[in-house]
Design a protein around this motif. Structure first.
Motif, mmCIF file in Angstrom:
data_model
loop_
_atom_site.group_PDB
_atom_site.id
_atom_site.type_symbol
_atom_site.label_atom_id
_atom_site.label_comp_id
_atom_site.label_asym_id
_atom_site.label_seq_id
_atom_site.Cartn_x
_atom_site.Cartn_y
_atom_site.Cartn_z
ATOM 1 N N ILE A 104 0.820 -1.211 0.000
ATOM 2 C CA ILE A 104 0.000 0.000 0.000
ATOM 3 C C ILE A 104 0.855 1.263 0.000
ATOM 4 N N ARG A 105 2.025 1.209 0.632
ATOM 5 C CA ARG A 105 2.915 2.391 0.642
ATOM 6 C C ARG A 105 3.395 2.718 -0.770
ATOM 7 N N THR A 106 3.678 1.687 -1.555
ATOM 8 C CA THR A 106 4.114 1.907 -2.934
ATOM 9 C C THR A 106 2.981 2.499 -3.764
ATOM 10 N N VAL A 107 1.768 1.992 -3.571
ATOM 11 C CA VAL A 107 0.612 2.520 -4.302
ATOM 12 C C VAL A 107 0.379 3.973 -3.928
ATOM 13 N N VAL A 108 0.405 4.275 -2.639
ATOM 14 C CA VAL A 108 0.184 5.649 -2.177
ATOM 15 C C VAL A 108 1.272 6.573 -2.732
ATOM 16 N N ALA A 109 2.528 6.114 -2.724
ATOM 17 C CA ALA A 109 3.613 6.925 -3.266
ATOM 18 C C ALA A 109 3.402 7.197 -4.749
ATOM 19 N N SER A 110 2.939 6.190 -5.500
ATOM 20 C CA SER A 110 2.661 6.376 -6.925
ATOM 21 C C SER A 110 1.529 7.361 -7.146
ATOM 22 N N LEU A 111 0.497 7.263 -6.322
ATOM 23 C CA LEU A 111 -0.627 8.199 -6.429
ATOM 24 C C LEU A 111 -0.171 9.622 -6.111
ATOM 25 N N ARG A 112 0.664 9.748 -5.080
ATOM 26 C CA ARG A 112 1.174 11.061 -4.681
ATOM 27 C C ARG A 112 2.050 11.656 -5.770
ATOM 28 N N ASP A 113 2.905 10.831 -6.405
ATOM 29 C CA ASP A 113 3.801 11.309 -7.451
ATOM 30 C C ASP A 113 3.036 11.838 -8.659
#
Length: 194
Positions: A183-192
């Protein structure tokens, strides 16, 4: 508060394709299992399996804008995901009509990986095999055929409730899980992308 996820407006594959070809289209969240996602997915989509989405919906909500399209194989899991996000406070969601099946049929672009059976096909195999084996065994052992009857009742309930306990169990198998969605990777991708 109960929200009817089936009322989430649909978006046709052609309409989604036009939006994504325009550059900054909507965020596309694919709620299928990682194994299904690896087999085929819409370019630029994010894999957030339904269970992960339900568990982390509040966290995801902080990183989603109003333009979100939910995708699964046929639309059922995407509608459930829409209900979970709507309950968390996200009012503007759309579900890809017909899911990945309709997207591929329309000739829209996809990213392909290793071919594997989708979850619905696995459910049909397991349910059919159990009914067949217990039906034949019931000729020799009285009462065994009732297991097949129970499977039939479960499939009927699955159709009426638009849920599938067998599918949820099969999605937990290593074959379907693939690499765990972080989920941290998904959130980071969404944030980017913001």
């Amino acid at each position: 508060m109960t929200i009817d996820a089936s009322r989430a407006p649909g978006l046709t594959p052609a309409a989604l394709r036009r939006l994504t070809e325009g550059g900054r289209g909507p965020r596309v969240l694919d709620v299928r299992t990682p194994g299904e996602f690896r087999t085929v997915h819409i370019p630029g989509s994010y894999n957030v399996p339904l269970d992960t989405l339900r568990e982390h919906r509040a966290e995801l909500l902080d990183h989603l804008d109003e333009d979100v399209v939910l995708v699964c194989r046929s639309g059922a899991r995407a509608s459930q995901a829409g209900g979970a996000l709507a309950e968390a406070g996200m009012p503007h969601l759309r579900v890809l009509e017909g899911g990945m099946t309709a997207w591929e049929a329309s000739g829209a672009p996809v990213n392909r990986g290793e071919a594997r059976w989708d979850l619905e096909r696995q459910v049909r195999l397991v349910a059919g095999a159990v009914v067949l084996v217990t039906g034949v065994a019931g000729l020799l052992v009285p009462g065994v055929h009732l297991i097949g009857t129970a499977i039939g009742a479960g499939l009927t309930f699955a159709a009426l409730s638009n849920t599938c306990a067998m599918g949820m169990m099969l999605s937990k198998l290593p074959y379907n899980r693939g690499p765990r969605t972080d989920i941290r990777t998904v959130v980071a991708s969404l944030r980017d992308r913001s």
